[in-house]
Scaffold this motif. Structure first.
Motif, PDB file in Angstrom:
ATOM      1  N   ILE A  86     -31.030  28.962 -46.691  1.00 48.97           N
ATOM      2  CA  ILE A  86     -31.537  28.247 -47.865  1.00 48.97           C
ATOM      3  C   ILE A  86     -30.804  28.700 -49.124  1.00 48.97           C
ATOM      4  N   GLU A  87     -30.590  30.000 -49.220  1.00 51.63           N
ATOM      5  CA  GLU A  87     -29.862  30.567 -50.365  1.00 51.63           C
ATOM      6  C   GLU A  87     -28.455  29.985 -50.465  1.00 51.63           C
ATOM      7  N   LEU A  88     -27.744  29.928 -49.340  1.00 49.99           N
ATOM      8  CA  LEU A  88     -26.393  29.367 -49.331  1.00 49.99           C
ATOM      9  C   LEU A  88     -26.403  27.887 -49.701  1.00 49.99           C
ATOM     10  N   GLY A  89     -27.368  27.168 -49.168  1.00 51.77           N
ATOM     11  CA  GLY A  89     -27.473  25.743 -49.464  1.00 51.77           C
ATOM     12  C   GLY A  89     -27.671  25.477 -50.947  1.00 51.77           C
ATOM     13  N   LYS A  90     -28.460  26.315 -51.592  1.00 57.63           N
ATOM     14  CA  LYS A  90     -28.698  26.153 -53.029  1.00 57.63           C
ATOM     15  C   LYS A  90     -27.427  26.401 -53.834  1.00 57.63           C
ATOM     16  N   ALA A 100     -26.403  19.946 -49.081  1.00 60.39           N
ATOM     17  CA  ALA A 100     -25.835  21.027 -48.276  1.00 60.39           C
ATOM     18  C   ALA A 100     -26.395  21.008 -46.860  1.00 60.39           C
ATOM     19  N   VAL A 101     -25.507  21.239 -45.908  1.00 57.64           N
ATOM     20  CA  VAL A 101     -25.874  21.395 -44.499  1.00 57.64           C
ATOM     21  C   VAL A 101     -25.369  22.770 -44.077  1.00 57.64           C
ATOM     22  N   VAL A 102     -26.286  23.659 -43.726  1.00 56.88           N
ATOM     23  CA  VAL A 102     -25.915  25.036 -43.379  1.00 56.88           C
ATOM     24  C   VAL A 102     -26.228  25.273 -41.905  1.00 56.88           C
TER      25      VAL A 102
END
Length: 235
Positions: A86-90, A100-102
């Motif tokens: 979630i952090e990376l997607g933000k 974003a798709v992580v």
């Protein structure tokens, strides 16, 4: 989504994502644009160093006017534990203004889609990363019955794992009590074995790449039933 242009962030040493995604993107009319961020060895330190390039990579892909950006790395999006995806997607969405798709997050979604609770995990990783992956999956509500790794460190070596080598490694694992099998790592070639394994085991098989691709197509509102595995045909 009208914009069918996709950006994909991959480790520099990944030799699998483009090969597995490209035929499906072409068939589905999707324009794909890749950016590579530095990674040679799949270790926590190297994954953390790679992650520091995420914001700049998203900014570069933004200039291609992409509507979706995928961060296509499994352990690179889970080693910090619950919420890492979630952090990376933000970070990506804020920088690029794109959905974003992580990978690790889409793995969780795909496992929930098939109602998996008791899972077995096959990875190319070392014990250090398997411990972190087990923790992430269990934090997300799954019972990891077993996680079995091939003890590879160099990412290019993971990309060289053949279908026969992977199948032989899987054959040594009892899958009877699992609801689903997860094949981890976006550099692990899996598209040639997923359907074979599903027929053999009579249960869903999800890989990092199948989950990531499924997530991209979902973000684009494209239903593609010819994808590898049950998740592409699930209700």
């Amino acid at each position: 989504m009208d914009n069918k242009r996709v950006g994909i962030i991959i480790p520099s040493s990944n030799t699998t994502v483009e090969d597995e995604f490209s035929p499906i993107f072409l068939d589905a009319g999707i324009s794909a644009h890749y950016d590579r961020i530095p990674l040679e060895n799949v270790t926590v330190d190297d994954l953390a160093a790679m992650e520091k390039n995420t914001k700049d990579s998203a900014a570069l892909l933004k200039t291609a006017d992409v509507g979706v950006i995928a961060y296509a790395c499994t352990t690179g999006s889970l080693f910090k534990g619950l919420g890492h995806d979630i952090e990376l997607g933000k970070v990506i969405s804020k920088e690029a203004g794109a959905e974003a798709v992580v990978t690790s997050g889409k793995v969780v979604e795909a496992l929930n889609l098939v109602k998996a609770r008791n899972i077995k995990v096959i990875t190319p990783y070392t014990k250090e990363l398997n411990v972190l992956e087990r923790k992430f999956l269990e934090q997300n509500g799954f019972n990891v019955l077993e996680i079995k790794g091939m003890d590879k460190v160099k990412n290019v070596d993971i990309g060289r794992i053949s279908s026969d080598e992977l199948m032989n490694f899987i054959d040594g694992t009892d899958m009877q009590d699992a609801d689903c099998v997860f094949l981890s790592c976006t550099n692990l070639p899996t598209f040639s074995v997923i359907n074979v394994l599903e027929q053999k085991l009579n249960k869903p098989v999800i890989s990092s790449n199948s989950a990531t691709l499924w997530g991209i197509l979902k973000a684009l509102n494209i239903r593609y039933e010819k994808g590898p595995g049950y998740i592409f045909n699930a209700p």
